[in-house]
Write a protein that holds these residues in place. Sequence first.
Motif, PDB file in Angstrom:
ATOM      1  N   ARG A   1      -1.415   3.968   1.393  1.00 57.43           N
ATOM      2  CA  ARG A   1      -1.127   4.362   2.777  1.00 57.43           C
ATOM      3  C   ARG A   1       0.158   5.166   2.813  1.00 57.43           C
ATOM      4  O   ARG A   1       1.115   4.874   2.096  1.00 57.43           O
ATOM      5  CB  ARG A   1      -0.985   3.096   3.624  1.00 57.43           C
ATOM      6  CG  ARG A   1      -0.448   3.314   5.014  1.00 57.43           C
ATOM      7  CD  ARG A   1      -0.140   1.986   5.659  1.00 57.43           C
ATOM      8  NE  ARG A   1       0.605   2.176   6.883  1.00 57.43           N
ATOM      9  CZ  ARG A   1       0.245   1.697   8.052  1.00 57.43           C
ATOM     10  NH1 ARG A   1      -0.840   0.975   8.157  1.00 57.43           N
ATOM     11  NH2 ARG A   1       0.976   1.921   9.113  1.00 57.43           N
TER      12      ARG A   1
ATOM     13  N   ARG B   1      -8.622   1.802   1.816  1.00 57.08           N
ATOM     14  CA  ARG B   1      -7.315   1.299   2.243  1.00 57.08           C
ATOM     15  C   ARG B   1      -6.532   0.653   1.100  1.00 57.08           C
ATOM     16  O   ARG B   1      -5.931  -0.401   1.254  1.00 57.08           O
ATOM     17  CB  ARG B   1      -7.465   0.336   3.420  1.00 57.08           C
ATOM     18  CG  ARG B   1      -7.931   1.040   4.674  1.00 57.08           C
ATOM     19  CD  ARG B   1      -7.896   0.163   5.874  1.00 57.08           C
ATOM     20  NE  ARG B   1      -8.053   0.994   7.065  1.00 57.08           N
ATOM     21  CZ  ARG B   1      -8.391   0.535   8.242  1.00 57.08           C
ATOM     22  NH1 ARG B   1      -8.595  -0.736   8.419  1.00 57.08           N
ATOM     23  NH2 ARG B   1      -8.509   1.350   9.260  1.00 57.08           N
TER      24      ARG B   1
ATOM     25  N   GLU C   1      -4.543   7.236   4.936  1.00 61.17           N
ATOM     26  CA  GLU C   1      -4.894   6.266   3.905  1.00 61.17           C
ATOM     27  C   GLU C   1      -6.276   6.580   3.359  1.00 61.17           C
ATOM     28  O   GLU C   1      -7.053   7.283   4.001  1.00 61.17           O
ATOM     29  CB  GLU C   1      -4.817   4.835   4.429  1.00 61.17           C
ATOM     30  CG  GLU C   1      -5.558   4.595   5.710  1.00 61.17           C
ATOM     31  CD  GLU C   1      -5.190   3.285   6.395  1.00 61.17           C
ATOM     32  OE1 GLU C   1      -4.486   2.456   5.803  1.00 61.17           O
ATOM     33  OE2 GLU C   1      -5.609   3.097   7.530  1.00 61.17           O
TER      34      GLU C   1
ATOM     35  N   ARG D   1       0.830  -1.210   0.000  1.00 60.81           N
ATOM     36  CA  ARG D   1       0.000   0.000   0.000  1.00 60.81           C
ATOM     37  C   ARG D   1       0.862   1.257   0.000  1.00 60.81           C
ATOM     38  O   ARG D   1       0.525   2.251  -0.640  1.00 60.81           O
ATOM     39  CB  ARG D   1      -0.948  -0.024   1.195  1.00 60.81           C
ATOM     40  CG  ARG D   1      -1.999  -1.111   1.030  1.00 60.81           C
ATOM     41  CD  ARG D   1      -2.950  -1.291   2.171  1.00 60.81           C
ATOM     42  NE  ARG D   1      -3.095  -0.177   3.063  1.00 60.81           N
ATOM     43  CZ  ARG D   1      -3.359  -0.307   4.356  1.00 60.81           C
ATOM     44  NH1 ARG D   1      -3.489  -1.489   4.898  1.00 60.81           N
ATOM     45  NH2 ARG D   1      -3.498   0.751   5.120  1.00 60.81           N
TER      46      ARG D   1
END
Length: 169
Positions: A150, A147, A143, A65
């Motif tokens: 991030r 999600r 974030e 992420r």
Amino acid sequence: MHRSANDKPHEPWYRQGWPWFLIAFPATAVVAGIATLVIAIQTFDGMVVDDYYKEGRAIVQTIGRVEHAREMGLRAGIRVRSESIHIELSAPDATSLPTRIRVTVAHPTRGGLDQELLVAGSAGVYETPLAPLSTGRWLFVVEDEARSWRMDGSAFLPAEMEITIDPNA
């Protein structure tokens, strides 16, 4: 029975100093051990994880992420005020900025002070009330609501009230 002048009546052991001096060391260790046991029982250790494999997989997903935020060219500027937080997101493609973001403000060692906020905004500007933060190091995680990306950073408050998070740096 004849007594000499050098014979004195013997005092009982509990009226002499040396036995008490020798008993004091083990007695102090016992008291300290009981105090340590009471502290250990009453204190919650929030750092212990039950499922290490699951936690390891989550770390790999988190890295992915962060990499996604880097690919998007995201950058965040955070200003912490006494009772609010102001976040400005920027990206090369301004249309990729979400209308709502998830902000987590966490204390590294005291989980009871953590705050998780869902913040609405427009044009990359988000602001929301925040419970006052104590002096010390704080972790900030920004974030999107889904999600999928991030960014995270840290600051030592109140010395650092403005934080820049740039995954490309």
